[in-house]
Design an enzyme around this catalytic site. Sequence first.
Site, mmCIF file in Angstrom:
data_model
loop_
_atom_site.group_PDB
_atom_site.id
_atom_site.type_symbol
_atom_site.label_atom_id
_atom_site.label_comp_id
_atom_site.label_asym_id
_atom_site.label_seq_id
_atom_site.Cartn_x
_atom_site.Cartn_y
_atom_site.Cartn_z
ATOM 1 N N ARG A 161 -27.523 -46.776 22.174
ATOM 2 C CA ARG A 161 -26.728 -46.004 21.551
ATOM 3 C C ARG A 161 -26.007 -45.069 22.566
ATOM 4 N NH1 ARG A 161 -30.001 -48.402 17.792
ATOM 5 N NH2 ARG A 161 -28.772 -49.665 16.358
ATOM 6 N N ASP A 190 -28.906 -53.910 22.002
ATOM 7 C CA ASP A 190 -28.699 -53.881 20.802
ATOM 8 C C ASP A 190 -27.145 -54.151 20.565
ATOM 9 O OD1 ASP A 190 -28.652 -52.623 17.790
ATOM 10 O OD2 ASP A 190 -30.408 -51.799 18.486
ATOM 11 N N HIS A 263 -28.870 -57.603 15.440
ATOM 12 C CA HIS A 263 -28.678 -56.598 16.665
ATOM 13 C C HIS A 263 -28.187 -57.147 17.824
ATOM 14 C CE1 HIS A 263 -29.961 -52.573 14.627
ATOM 15 N NE2 HIS A 263 -30.840 -53.801 13.768
ATOM 16 N N ASP A 329 -35.499 -56.802 13.286
ATOM 17 C CA ASP A 329 -35.253 -56.153 12.257
ATOM 18 C C ASP A 329 -33.838 -56.239 11.730
ATOM 19 O OD1 ASP A 329 -34.616 -54.762 14.859
ATOM 20 O OD2 ASP A 329 -34.095 -52.878 13.858
ATOM 21 N N GLU A 330 -33.579 -55.779 10.569
ATOM 22 C CA GLU A 330 -32.269 -55.584 9.957
ATOM 23 C C GLU A 330 -31.534 -56.900 10.300
ATOM 24 O OE1 GLU A 330 -31.525 -50.823 9.624
ATOM 25 O OE2 GLU A 330 -31.246 -51.666 11.663
ATOM 26 N N TRP A 396 -42.003 -49.790 10.331
ATOM 27 C CA TRP A 396 -41.039 -48.875 10.107
ATOM 28 C C TRP A 396 -40.764 -48.701 8.802
ATOM 29 C CZ3 TRP A 396 -35.640 -48.969 8.943
ATOM 30 C CH2 TRP A 396 -34.992 -50.324 8.690
ATOM 31 N N ASP A 423 -34.975 -39.159 14.845
ATOM 32 C CA ASP A 423 -33.495 -38.966 14.943
ATOM 33 C C ASP A 423 -33.229 -38.386 13.431
ATOM 34 O OD1 ASP A 423 -34.294 -41.206 13.317
ATOM 35 O OD2 ASP A 423 -32.411 -42.222 13.633
ATOM 36 N N TRP A 472 -33.902 -43.120 18.011
ATOM 37 C CA TRP A 472 -32.746 -43.510 17.869
ATOM 38 C C TRP A 472 -31.586 -42.701 18.190
ATOM 39 C CZ3 TRP A 472 -33.759 -48.773 17.759
ATOM 40 C CH2 TRP A 472 -34.730 -49.138 17.090
ATOM 41 N N THR A 473 -30.585 -43.052 19.143
ATOM 42 C CA THR A 473 -29.939 -42.059 19.774
ATOM 43 C C THR A 473 -28.408 -42.123 19.429
ATOM 44 O OG1 THR A 473 -29.701 -43.612 22.060
ATOM 45 C CG2 THR A 473 -31.458 -42.073 21.764
ATOM 46 N N GLU A 474 -27.996 -42.526 18.427
ATOM 47 C CA GLU A 474 -26.467 -42.496 17.902
ATOM 48 C C GLU A 474 -26.137 -41.221 17.851
ATOM 49 O OE1 GLU A 474 -28.939 -44.295 16.391
ATOM 50 O OE2 GLU A 474 -28.198 -46.010 15.227
HETATM 51 C C1 ACM Z 1 -35.286 -49.967 12.603
HETATM 52 O O1 ACM Z 1 -35.213 -48.911 12.395
HETATM 53 N N1 ACM Z 1 -34.235 -50.875 12.180
HETATM 54 C C2 ACM Z 1 -36.407 -50.609 13.041
#
Ligand code: ACM
Length: 540
Positions: A161, A190, A263, A329-330, A396, A423, A472-474
């Site tokens: 990010r 990502d 991702h 993930d996701e 997580w 974050d 996480w660096t958004e």
């Molecule tokens: C995550 O926060 N999607 C690992």
Amino acid sequence: MRLLYFLLFVGIGIQVMAQTNPIIPKPVSYQSLSSASVKLDANSKIVGPAKYQAQLQYLQASLKQQTGLQLGISKQVPKSGSYLLIQEDPNQIDKAEMYLLTSKGNEIKITVKDLRGLVNAIQTLLQICPLQKSSSFEVPAVAIKDYPRFEYRGMHLDVVRHMFPLEFIKKYIDYLTFHKFNTFHWHLTDDQGWRIEILSYPKLNSIGSWRNATLIGHFNDKPARYDSTRYGGFYTRKEVKEVLAYAALRGIEVIPEIDIPGHSRATITAYPEFSTKPDTTWNVATTWGMYNRQNNVLAPRPETFTFLRTIFHEISDLFPSKYIHVGGDECSKLWWKADPFSQAFMKEKGLKDEHALQTYFISQAAKYLKEKNKQVIGWHEILEGELDTSAIVMNWGGAKEGIEAGKLKHRVIMTPGKPYYFDHYQSHDPKDSLAIHGYNTMDSVYQYDPVPAALRDAKLDQYIIGGQANVWTEYMGYSTKVEYMIFPRMTALSESLWTPVEQKNLDDFRNRLKQNMQPRYDFWGAHYFKQWEQWTRDKQ
Ligand code: ACM
């Protein structure tokens, strides 16, 4: 007479204060000795095994930086004067990463049986030396015995990010080392970019490493606004090797993450043929949070699996770690549901739903990694299908997901959003610097036990191998913002992962943080959240 008693009392008090354990994370055993402290001056020597030459030099340089004093490195214990002796003795050391440190008279003695034990001992020594320049100084007479509670103690950093200079990556590793962490989880790919050079698929870098714009302000702002600046880049193989060498010397294992099969927007932008719509011209994501909003999954095509095998081999050849993180993930199921090719593939392989397809990708990645003698770490969603238990689950979620993973006999690393996502906000101050959401205070990080009661009650504690905070660096465009978000929470985490749980004490930790860590942050020139004292766990 009363005055005399009073003065005596105060005198003893001051002496006890001076002898109070200053170290973070708090050691298993710290004993002040009644003998004389050790005086180090320009004639003092460092003596230790030749195989630890690089660590002896690291200790020499660190001491010089902190105290101004440059000690010589010598092959033998000097006939006169004080010295610092490093020795290996497996008979005295019965645990991984353990060390003994004893200082009295003219000797500071460090006993270890592995490199990490030595690195840990060096950090402790630096904390009992003054943080100020002088031509000589005294190290208190102490006997310390120390080893970690958990085998895995990690910090993650998302360089997608936002990307950070190589010098900051090294600094981050220094921060880990100081706090006796042992793992750096490097989130390298990502939707918003590829951040590592890949020789076998060069468009990952020429196309996939660059985005044309970036969201301005918060994700929830309406309307969404974007800048028009091309943003990106990647770490070259040479730079990665530099980081690996830097980390290895400091006892830090680097685990790279290549996040699949979701991702993957940057991947499909570079190679649309790996997507569910090969004729589409994709763009590297310019916004955050793609889940179910924009297509970012890999399609189960033969060329995709060839790609995955090739890049996981390339990554395995570059990184010495036993584990490679494959994300998992996701992963939105919408795009596979809508794709006739993916549906036909699932039917052919007997995969009952898209969750099973997701796990199929992870199993394939695990197979390719096994060919290189590596094992898989994945986010807890990798358990949505059936997976062999050699995979480590990075959870997580909360205790519930940890219990599920433990019941399936997977080893688990706890990295729950609450409180291990750094974050998230650390205050409710409306003027606080922008963060994603949430409220994870330093206190809550300190007090959280990676083995929650529900896991202990389910008798699954042995499956919890450690913990990690995720960064996480958004909303962290610069390295100074990363520092602001990790300090002091990372310091609290270090004690939570290292110190025996029955020895944790929040008030005592807060005192050491104030007295000993804040000056250290200043010495590093690091930014940190200075209002931690006022934003306690109870202040919701
Ligand atoms: C995550 O926060 N999607 C690992």
